[in-house]
Design a protein around this motif. Sequence first.
Motif, PDB file in Angstrom:
ATOM      1  N   ILE A  16      35.251  48.388  38.699  1.00  0.00           N
ATOM      2  CA  ILE A  16      35.201  47.558  37.496  1.00  0.00           C
ATOM      3  C   ILE A  16      36.174  48.085  36.453  1.00  0.00           C
ATOM      4  CG2 ILE A  16      33.724  46.869  35.554  1.00  0.00           C
ATOM      5  CD1 ILE A  16      31.398  46.802  37.581  1.00  0.00           C
ATOM      6  N   LYS A  17      36.261  49.415  36.357  1.00  0.00           N
ATOM      7  CA  LYS A  17      37.221  50.025  35.420  1.00  0.00           C
ATOM      8  C   LYS A  17      38.639  49.538  35.698  1.00  0.00           C
ATOM      9  CE  LYS A  17      38.978  53.749  36.554  1.00  0.00           C
ATOM     10  NZ  LYS A  17      40.182  54.225  37.290  1.00  0.00           N
ATOM     11  N   ILE A  19      39.548  46.740  37.140  1.00  0.00           N
ATOM     12  CA  ILE A  19      39.647  45.322  36.779  1.00  0.00           C
ATOM     13  C   ILE A  19      39.851  45.177  35.267  1.00  0.00           C
ATOM     14  CG2 ILE A  19      38.389  43.131  36.678  1.00  0.00           C
ATOM     15  CD1 ILE A  19      36.996  44.002  39.302  1.00  0.00           C
ATOM     16  N   LEU A  20      39.115  45.971  34.497  1.00  0.00           N
ATOM     17  CA  LEU A  20      39.236  45.899  33.035  1.00  0.00           C
ATOM     18  C   LEU A  20      40.608  46.384  32.570  1.00  0.00           C
ATOM     19  CD1 LEU A  20      35.692  47.084  31.859  1.00  0.00           C
ATOM     20  CD2 LEU A  20      36.458  44.823  32.611  1.00  0.00           C
ATOM     21  N   ILE A  21      41.149  47.396  33.237  1.00  0.00           N
ATOM     22  CA  ILE A  21      42.498  47.877  32.907  1.00  0.00           C
ATOM     23  C   ILE A  21      43.514  46.760  33.124  1.00  0.00           C
ATOM     24  CG2 ILE A  21      44.362  49.409  33.649  1.00  0.00           C
ATOM     25  CD1 ILE A  21      42.269  51.579  34.104  1.00  0.00           C
ATOM     26  N   ASP A  22      43.376  46.026  34.227  1.00  0.00           N
ATOM     27  CA  ASP A  22      44.287  44.908  34.505  1.00  0.00           C
ATOM     28  C   ASP A  22      44.232  43.875  33.380  1.00  0.00           C
ATOM     29  OD1 ASP A  22      45.247  45.934  36.866  1.00  0.00           O
ATOM     30  OD2 ASP A  22      43.824  44.856  38.141  1.00  0.00           O
ATOM     31  N   ARG A  23      43.060  43.614  32.858  1.00  0.00           N
ATOM     32  CA  ARG A  23      42.921  42.623  31.780  1.00  0.00           C
ATOM     33  C   ARG A  23      43.616  43.083  30.500  1.00  0.00           C
ATOM     34  NH1 ARG A  23      36.599  40.585  32.627  1.00  0.00           N
ATOM     35  NH2 ARG A  23      36.927  39.843  34.770  1.00  0.00           N
ATOM     36  N   ILE A  24      43.601  44.385  30.271  1.00  0.00           N
ATOM     37  CA  ILE A  24      44.300  44.927  29.103  1.00  0.00           C
ATOM     38  C   ILE A  24      45.810  44.865  29.311  1.00  0.00           C
ATOM     39  CG2 ILE A  24      44.720  47.018  27.742  1.00  0.00           C
ATOM     40  CD1 ILE A  24      41.782  47.814  28.382  1.00  0.00           C
ATOM     41  N   GLN A  25      46.242  45.269  30.493  1.00  0.00           N
ATOM     42  CA  GLN A  25      47.685  45.355  30.756  1.00  0.00           C
ATOM     43  C   GLN A  25      48.345  43.986  30.864  1.00  0.00           C
ATOM     44  OE1 GLN A  25      47.861  47.940  34.212  1.00  0.00           O
ATOM     45  NE2 GLN A  25      48.023  49.768  32.928  1.00  0.00           N
ATOM     46  N   THR A  51      26.193  50.907  35.163  1.00  0.00           N
ATOM     47  CA  THR A  51      27.514  50.802  35.790  1.00  0.00           C
ATOM     48  C   THR A  51      28.553  50.310  34.793  1.00  0.00           C
ATOM     49  OG1 THR A  51      26.532  50.385  37.966  1.00  0.00           O
ATOM     50  CG2 THR A  51      28.820  49.679  37.635  1.00  0.00           C
ATOM     51  N   ILE A  52      28.188  49.280  34.010  1.00  0.00           N
ATOM     52  CA  ILE A  52      29.113  48.754  32.992  1.00  0.00           C
ATOM     53  C   ILE A  52      29.420  49.830  31.959  1.00  0.00           C
ATOM     54  CG2 ILE A  52      29.338  47.121  31.085  1.00  0.00           C
ATOM     55  CD1 ILE A  52      29.819  45.893  33.850  1.00  0.00           C
ATOM     56  N   ARG A  53      28.402  50.545  31.522  1.00  0.00           N
ATOM     57  CA  ARG A  53      28.607  51.573  30.504  1.00  0.00           C
ATOM     58  C   ARG A  53      29.488  52.700  31.033  1.00  0.00           C
ATOM     59  NH1 ARG A  53      22.728  52.155  27.370  1.00  0.00           N
ATOM     60  NH2 ARG A  53      22.947  50.207  26.172  1.00  0.00           N
ATOM     61  N   GLN A  54      29.333  53.048  32.317  1.00  0.00           N
ATOM     62  CA  GLN A  54      30.189  54.081  32.905  1.00  0.00           C
ATOM     63  C   GLN A  54      31.654  53.643  32.910  1.00  0.00           C
ATOM     64  OE1 GLN A  54      27.943  54.455  36.646  1.00  0.00           O
ATOM     65  NE2 GLN A  54      27.839  56.657  36.260  1.00  0.00           N
ATOM     66  N   VAL A  58      34.768  55.427  30.601  1.00  0.00           N
ATOM     67  CA  VAL A  58      36.018  55.954  31.136  1.00  0.00           C
ATOM     68  C   VAL A  58      37.209  55.418  30.352  1.00  0.00           C
ATOM     69  CG1 VAL A  58      37.563  55.997  33.127  1.00  0.00           C
ATOM     70  CG2 VAL A  58      35.109  56.334  33.455  1.00  0.00           C
ATOM     71  N   LEU A  59      37.188  54.116  30.035  1.00  0.00           N
ATOM     72  CA  LEU A  59      38.310  53.515  29.313  1.00  0.00           C
ATOM     73  C   LEU A  59      38.367  53.999  27.872  1.00  0.00           C
ATOM     74  CD1 LEU A  59      38.344  49.861  30.688  1.00  0.00           C
ATOM     75  CD2 LEU A  59      39.543  51.880  31.499  1.00  0.00           C
ATOM     76  N   VAL A  60      37.216  54.287  27.279  1.00  0.00           N
ATOM     77  CA  VAL A  60      37.199  54.866  25.928  1.00  0.00           C
ATOM     78  C   VAL A  60      37.791  56.265  25.969  1.00  0.00           C
ATOM     79  CG1 VAL A  60      35.711  55.712  24.078  1.00  0.00           C
ATOM     80  CG2 VAL A  60      35.269  53.477  25.096  1.00  0.00           C
ATOM     81  N   GLN A  61      37.397  57.051  26.963  1.00  0.00           N
ATOM     82  CA  GLN A  61      37.919  58.419  27.094  1.00  0.00           C
ATOM     83  C   GLN A  61      39.416  58.427  27.363  1.00  0.00           C
ATOM     84  OE1 GLN A  61      35.394  59.884  30.248  1.00  0.00           O
ATOM     85  NE2 GLN A  61      33.804  60.593  28.840  1.00  0.00           N
ATOM     86  N   ASN A  62      39.917  57.403  28.054  1.00  0.00           N
ATOM     87  CA  ASN A  62      41.348  57.308  28.364  1.00  0.00           C
ATOM     88  C   ASN A  62      42.160  56.671  27.238  1.00  0.00           C
ATOM     89  OD1 ASN A  62      40.856  58.456  30.828  1.00  0.00           O
ATOM     90  ND2 ASN A  62      40.894  56.538  31.980  1.00  0.00           N
ATOM     91  N   GLY A  63      41.499  56.297  26.156  1.00  0.00           N
ATOM     92  CA  GLY A  63      42.213  55.757  25.004  1.00  0.00           C
ATOM     93  C   GLY A  63      42.591  54.293  25.104  1.00  0.00           C
TER      94      GLY A  63
END
Length: 242
Positions: A16-17, A19-25, A51-54, A58-63
Motif C-alpha cells: 500500500i505504501k 501505491i501511495l508513493i505512486d499517487r504522490i509522484q 495496516t493503513i496506519r503502518q 512510513v511515508l511520514v518518516q520518509n518525508g
Amino acid sequence: MSNEQFTKGEALYLQIKDILIDRIQNGSWKANELIPTEQELIKEFGVSRTTIRQAITVLVQNGLLEKKQGRGTVVKPQQLVGNLGQLKGFAEEVMERGSVPRSKLIRAEFKTNLYHEKEMLQVPEDAPILLIERIRFSDDTPVALERSCWPEEIGQLLMKHDLNEAKYYEILENDQIYLNRANERIAAMNATIDEADLLAIRPGEALLEMTRLSYGLNDHPMEYTRTKYRSDQYHYHIELKR
C-alpha cells in the motif's frame, strides 16, 4: 481493491505504501493537499486500520507526508534537486519533479552600468545588456530569486516573450541558439529582509546561491545568472566516483 489483488509474501502495508508513493509522484495527490482519511483508505484497500496506519507512518518518516494537527495528513512539498554536471533551467527541474513551474517578473530592462556582469559576458563597455529579475515558483511555492543578464542581441529576442512565463533555454533553442556548457559556483548566505519578503520566509534564513556563466556553441559567454534558492526547497545532488 481486495486482499486477493495484493502480492503474497510481501507485507500489505509495504504494498500500500508503494501505491501511495505512486499517487504522490504522478500528481494524483498534490503538495499541501489532504489525503483521504484512514476510513476511506480502509474501505478502498480492504485492509485493517493498523495496516493503513503502518503505510502512512512510513511515508511520514520518509518525508512524503506530514500530519497536521486538526486537519489530517497532507502531502509534503518535496525539495527540488539540482544535479551538478547537467545544464538545465529551473523550469526543466521543476517539471521533472512533476510540479508546475511559473514566474513572477520583478523587472526587465537594458542596462549599461552593470560593469561586473558585462565583464563576465565579455560585452564592450558601452554596450547594454538585458537584466531580468524574477521570483521562481514550484506550483504555488516561491522557491528562488533569479537575476539573469544577457547580451543585447539575445536580450532583444527574450523581450519578445512574456517573461512571466518564458523558459529561456527553450526560447533560445527554438531560435537555433544552443548552450554548450556552463560554470557554476555555489555559496551559502542568509536572506535579507527584502529577499525574505519575496520568498515568504523569515529574514536571516539560509539561502543557497548559485552563480552560473553559460557559453554558446562558439564558446562565447551568453548568460550570467545569479539565483538564490530557499534551502528548505532546493538542494544539489552530486555523484562522486573513485
